[in-house]
Motif scaffolding. Structure first.
Motif, PDB file in Angstrom:
ATOM      1  N   LYS A 235     -38.957  -8.808   9.463  1.00 27.42           N
ATOM      2  CA  LYS A 235     -40.392  -8.815   9.710  1.00 27.42           C
ATOM      3  C   LYS A 235     -40.863  -7.376   9.756  1.00 27.42           C
ATOM      4  O   LYS A 235     -40.295  -6.549  10.468  1.00 27.42           O
ATOM      5  CB  LYS A 235     -40.717  -9.515  11.024  1.00 27.42           C
ATOM      6  N   LEU A 236     -41.879  -7.090   8.988  1.00 31.54           N
ATOM      7  CA  LEU A 236     -42.482  -5.762   9.018  1.00 31.54           C
ATOM      8  C   LEU A 236     -43.877  -5.889   9.607  1.00 31.54           C
ATOM      9  O   LEU A 236     -44.642  -6.761   9.215  1.00 31.54           O
ATOM     10  CB  LEU A 236     -42.608  -5.177   7.614  1.00 31.54           C
ATOM     11  N   GLU A 237     -44.171  -5.028  10.520  1.00 30.47           N
ATOM     12  CA  GLU A 237     -45.538  -4.892  10.987  1.00 30.47           C
ATOM     13  C   GLU A 237     -45.996  -3.531  10.502  1.00 30.47           C
ATOM     14  O   GLU A 237     -45.385  -2.512  10.838  1.00 30.47           O
ATOM     15  CB  GLU A 237     -45.603  -5.002  12.508  1.00 30.47           C
ATOM     16  N   ILE A 238     -47.045  -3.542   9.709  1.00 30.23           N
ATOM     17  CA  ILE A 238     -47.468  -2.310   9.043  1.00 30.23           C
ATOM     18  C   ILE A 238     -48.881  -1.960   9.494  1.00 30.23           C
ATOM     19  O   ILE A 238     -49.786  -2.792   9.432  1.00 30.23           O
ATOM     20  CB  ILE A 238     -47.428  -2.493   7.501  1.00 30.23           C
ATOM     21  N   LEU A 239     -49.036  -0.745   9.943  1.00 34.53           N
ATOM     22  CA  LEU A 239     -50.337  -0.225  10.321  1.00 34.53           C
ATOM     23  C   LEU A 239     -50.656   0.906   9.351  1.00 34.53           C
ATOM     24  O   LEU A 239     -49.872   1.861   9.229  1.00 34.53           O
ATOM     25  CB  LEU A 239     -50.302   0.304  11.761  1.00 34.53           C
TER      26      LEU A 239
ATOM     27  N   PHE B 184     -40.848  -1.284   1.125  1.00 36.06           N
ATOM     28  CA  PHE B 184     -40.284  -2.524   0.607  1.00 36.06           C
ATOM     29  C   PHE B 184     -39.128  -2.259  -0.350  1.00 36.06           C
ATOM     30  O   PHE B 184     -38.127  -2.973  -0.338  1.00 36.06           O
ATOM     31  CB  PHE B 184     -41.359  -3.370  -0.086  1.00 36.06           C
ATOM     32  N   LEU B 185     -39.254  -1.232  -1.167  1.00 36.88           N
ATOM     33  CA  LEU B 185     -38.171  -0.905  -2.095  1.00 36.88           C
ATOM     34  C   LEU B 185     -36.895  -0.540  -1.348  1.00 36.88           C
ATOM     35  O   LEU B 185     -35.795  -0.898  -1.777  1.00 36.88           O
ATOM     36  CB  LEU B 185     -38.591   0.238  -3.026  1.00 36.88           C
ATOM     37  N   GLN B 186     -37.030   0.140  -0.229  1.00 37.52           N
ATOM     38  CA  GLN B 186     -35.858   0.496   0.563  1.00 37.52           C
ATOM     39  C   GLN B 186     -35.175  -0.732   1.151  1.00 37.52           C
ATOM     40  O   GLN B 186     -33.964  -0.728   1.370  1.00 37.52           O
ATOM     41  CB  GLN B 186     -36.246   1.461   1.684  1.00 37.52           C
ATOM     42  N   LEU B 187     -35.933  -1.787   1.392  1.00 40.60           N
ATOM     43  CA  LEU B 187     -35.360  -3.026   1.939  1.00 40.60           C
ATOM     44  C   LEU B 187     -34.661  -3.875   0.877  1.00 40.60           C
ATOM     45  O   LEU B 187     -33.944  -4.813   1.218  1.00 40.60           O
ATOM     46  CB  LEU B 187     -36.453  -3.868   2.604  1.00 40.60           C
ATOM     47  N   HIS B 188     -34.905  -3.569  -0.396  1.00 41.73           N
ATOM     48  CA  HIS B 188     -34.354  -4.380  -1.483  1.00 41.73           C
ATOM     49  C   HIS B 188     -33.660  -3.503  -2.526  1.00 41.73           C
ATOM     50  O   HIS B 188     -34.065  -3.465  -3.699  1.00 41.73           O
ATOM     51  CB  HIS B 188     -35.472  -5.205  -2.131  1.00 41.73           C
TER      52      HIS B 188
END
Length: 63
Positions: A7-11, A28-32
């Motif tokens: 879960k990402l919470e992005i501000l 997101f690229l770093q997560l995939h």
């Protein structure tokens, strides 16, 4: 059974849309890892489709 998810919470600062969007994409690229090209290609297709719509709207407005 427990469910485990990412879960990402992005501000973001809406006043800096380009740099903030770039930061979110990079996150997101770093997560995939290994899927960067796939993700970016799909994003490019979505951006190209949006640009086509905006360009048509702009041309219709100038006529």
């Amino acid at each position: 059974m427990a469910q485990i998810t990412h879960k990402l919470e992005i501000l973001v600062n809406a006043g800096e849309p380009v740099s903030e969007i770039k930061n979110v994409i990079n996150g997101f690229l770093q997560l995939h890892p290994g899927r960067e090209s796939e993700i970016l290609s799909e994003l490019k297709a979505e951006i190209d489709a949006a640009l086509a719509v905006f360009n048509v709207d702009k041309e219709e407005a100038s006529e």
